[in-house]
Motif scaffolding. Structure first.
Motif, short mmCIF file in Angstrom:
data_model
loop_
_atom_site.label_atom_id
_atom_site.label_comp_id
_atom_site.label_asym_id
_atom_site.label_seq_id
_atom_site.Cartn_x
_atom_site.Cartn_y
_atom_site.Cartn_z
N SER A 16 -7.95 30.08 25.84
CA SER A 16 -7.02 31.21 25.92
C SER A 16 -5.62 30.78 25.53
CB SER A 16 -6.99 31.79 27.34
OG SER A 16 -8.19 32.41 27.65
N LYS A 17 -5.17 29.65 26.05
CA LYS A 17 -3.84 29.15 25.73
C LYS A 17 -3.73 28.80 24.25
CE LYS A 17 -2.89 27.18 30.27
NZ LYS A 17 -2.69 25.93 31.01
N GLN A 18 -4.78 28.18 23.69
CA GLN A 18 -4.76 27.76 22.29
C GLN A 18 -4.66 28.94 21.32
OE1 GLN A 18 -8.18 25.31 21.66
NE2 GLN A 18 -7.39 23.61 22.89
N ILE A 19 -5.26 30.07 21.66
CA ILE A 19 -5.21 31.21 20.75
C ILE A 19 -4.06 32.17 21.08
CG2 ILE A 19 -7.64 31.08 20.14
CD1 ILE A 19 -8.19 33.43 21.97
N GLY A 20 -3.19 31.75 21.99
CA GLY A 20 -1.98 32.51 22.26
C GLY A 20 -2.11 33.58 23.32
N LEU A 21 -3.09 33.46 24.21
CA LEU A 21 -3.25 34.42 25.29
C LEU A 21 -2.84 33.79 26.61
CD1 LEU A 21 -6.79 35.76 24.34
CD2 LEU A 21 -4.61 36.86 23.88
N ALA A 22 -2.76 34.58 27.65
CA ALA A 22 -2.49 34.05 28.98
C ALA A 22 -3.67 33.20 29.43
CB ALA A 22 -2.25 35.20 29.96
N ARG A 23 -3.47 32.44 30.50
CA ARG A 23 -4.50 31.53 30.99
C ARG A 23 -5.83 32.23 31.26
NH1 ARG A 23 -5.82 30.36 36.11
NH2 ARG A 23 -4.03 31.49 36.89
N ASN A 24 -5.76 33.44 31.82
CA ASN A 24 -7.00 34.17 32.13
C ASN A 24 -7.27 35.28 31.11
OD1 ASN A 24 -4.85 35.72 32.87
ND2 ASN A 24 -5.70 36.40 34.81
N GLY A 25 -6.72 35.16 29.91
CA GLY A 25 -6.84 36.19 28.88
C GLY A 25 -8.27 36.47 28.46
N ILE A 26 -9.04 35.43 28.19
CA ILE A 26 -10.42 35.64 27.74
C ILE A 26 -11.25 36.28 28.84
CG2 ILE A 26 -12.55 34.47 27.04
CD1 ILE A 26 -10.90 32.63 25.34
N SER A 27 -11.06 35.85 30.07
CA SER A 27 -11.80 36.45 31.18
C SER A 27 -11.47 37.94 31.31
CB SER A 27 -11.48 35.74 32.49
OG SER A 27 -11.88 34.40 32.43
N ASN A 28 -10.20 38.28 31.17
CA ASN A 28 -9.80 39.69 31.24
C ASN A 28 -10.37 40.48 30.08
OD1 ASN A 28 -8.36 39.29 33.58
ND2 ASN A 28 -6.40 39.04 32.54
N ILE A 29 -10.38 39.92 28.90
CA ILE A 29 -10.93 40.60 27.72
C ILE A 29 -12.41 40.89 27.93
CG2 ILE A 29 -11.58 40.23 25.31
CD1 ILE A 29 -8.85 38.80 25.01
N LEU A 30 -13.13 39.94 28.49
CA LEU A 30 -14.58 40.11 28.68
C LEU A 30 -14.89 41.12 29.78
CD1 LEU A 30 -15.76 36.41 28.37
CD2 LEU A 30 -15.83 38.21 26.64
N SER A 31 -14.05 41.19 30.80
CA SER A 31 -14.38 42.05 31.94
C SER A 31 -13.75 43.44 31.87
CB SER A 31 -13.95 41.38 33.24
OG SER A 31 -12.55 41.20 33.26
N GLN A 32 -12.69 43.61 31.07
CA GLN A 32 -11.97 44.88 31.02
C GLN A 32 -11.92 45.42 29.60
OE1 GLN A 32 -8.08 44.33 32.74
NE2 GLN A 32 -8.89 43.00 34.34
N PRO A 33 -12.77 46.38 29.26
CA PRO A 33 -12.72 46.95 27.91
C PRO A 33 -11.34 47.54 27.62
CG PRO A 33 -14.68 47.69 29.07
CD PRO A 33 -13.83 46.97 30.07
N GLY A 34 -10.83 47.24 26.44
CA GLY A 34 -9.53 47.77 26.05
C GLY A 34 -8.35 46.99 26.60
N TYR A 35 -8.58 45.84 27.23
CA TYR A 35 -7.50 45.04 27.80
C TYR A 35 -6.55 44.59 26.69
CZ TYR A 35 -5.07 41.19 30.11
OH TYR A 35 -4.11 40.34 30.61
N SER A 36 -7.11 44.05 25.62
CA SER A 36 -6.31 43.59 24.49
C SER A 36 -7.16 43.65 23.23
CB SER A 36 -5.83 42.16 24.73
OG SER A 36 -5.26 41.62 23.57
N ILE A 37 -6.88 44.62 22.38
CA ILE A 37 -7.63 44.77 21.13
C ILE A 37 -7.42 43.54 20.25
CG2 ILE A 37 -7.93 46.18 19.05
CD1 ILE A 37 -8.81 47.59 21.61
N SER A 38 -6.18 43.07 20.15
CA SER A 38 -5.91 41.90 19.32
C SER A 38 -6.60 40.66 19.90
CB SER A 38 -4.40 41.66 19.20
OG SER A 38 -3.83 41.41 20.47
N GLY A 39 -6.66 40.56 21.23
CA GLY A 39 -7.35 39.44 21.86
C GLY A 39 -8.85 39.48 21.61
N GLU A 40 -9.43 40.69 21.64
CA GLU A 40 -10.85 40.83 21.34
C GLU A 40 -11.15 40.38 19.92
OE1 GLU A 40 -11.76 44.91 22.17
OE2 GLU A 40 -11.79 44.60 24.33
#
Length: 132
Positions: free
Chosen positions: A59-83
Motif C-alpha cells: 500500500s505504501k509503495q503504490i502511494g496509498l495509506a497503510r491500510n489502503g489495500i484492505s479498505n479497497i478490498l472491503s469497501q466498494p467505491g473506497y478509491s477508484i484510482s486505488g482499485e
C-alpha cells in the motif's frame, strides 16, 4: 422412492414430492445469479502477498495509506484510482477482479442512488407555498 411388488417384477419408481426446508430450486438459482463472479478477496490478498510482501508495505509503495489495500478490498467505491492500481499490480483489468464494481468497458459502476420522489408534497403543506 423405489418399490417392488409381490410378483417379483423389477422395482418401480414412485413419484413422490420431497418436503424441503429452505429456498426452492428457482430461489437458489436467483441467489446464485446475484453472486459476483470476480476474484475472491482472499485470493487477491494471497496473490499480492506472494508476489510483493505485506499488504501494508505494498500500500505504501503504490502511494496509498497503510491500510489502503484492505479498505479497497472491503469497501466498494473506497478509491477508484486505488482499485485500478491494485488491478495493474496484479496484471489484470479492474473488471476481471471486480465485475460488480466495473462495467466491461472499464468504467466504474455508479454507487450513487438516483432518488425519485414517490409523491409530491401539496403546496398548502409547504412553507410559503413554494418548494425549498
Amino acid at each position: 422412492m423405489l418399490r417392488g411388488n409381490d410378483t417379483g417384477e423389477s422395482p418401480v419408481l414412485l413419484d413422490k414430492k420431497e418436503s424441503r426446508w429452505g429456498p426452492t430450486q428457482s430461489e437458489e438459482n436467483a441467489i446464485m445469479a446475484r453472486k459476483p463472479c470476480g476474484m475472491h478477496v482472499e485470493d487477491i490478498k494471497s496473490e499480492i502477498r506472494k508476489r510483493f510482501g505485506s499488504l501494508s508495505g505494498v500500500s505504501k509503495q503504490i502511494g496509498l495509506a497503510r491500510n489502503g489495500i484492505s479498505n479497497i478490498l472491503s469497501q466498494p467505491g473506497y478509491s477508484i484510482s486505488g482499485e485500478k492500481k491494485v488491478a495493474k499490480l496484479l496484471g489484470r483489468e479492474p473488471y476481471e477482479i471486480w465485475p460488480d464494481r466495473y462495467h466491461a468497458d472499464g468504467t466504474p459502476v455508479s454507487r450513487v442512488v438516483d432518488r425519485q420522489p414517490t409523491s409530491t408534497v401539496p403546496a398548502d403543506l409547504r412553507q410559503n407555498g413554494v418548494a425549498a
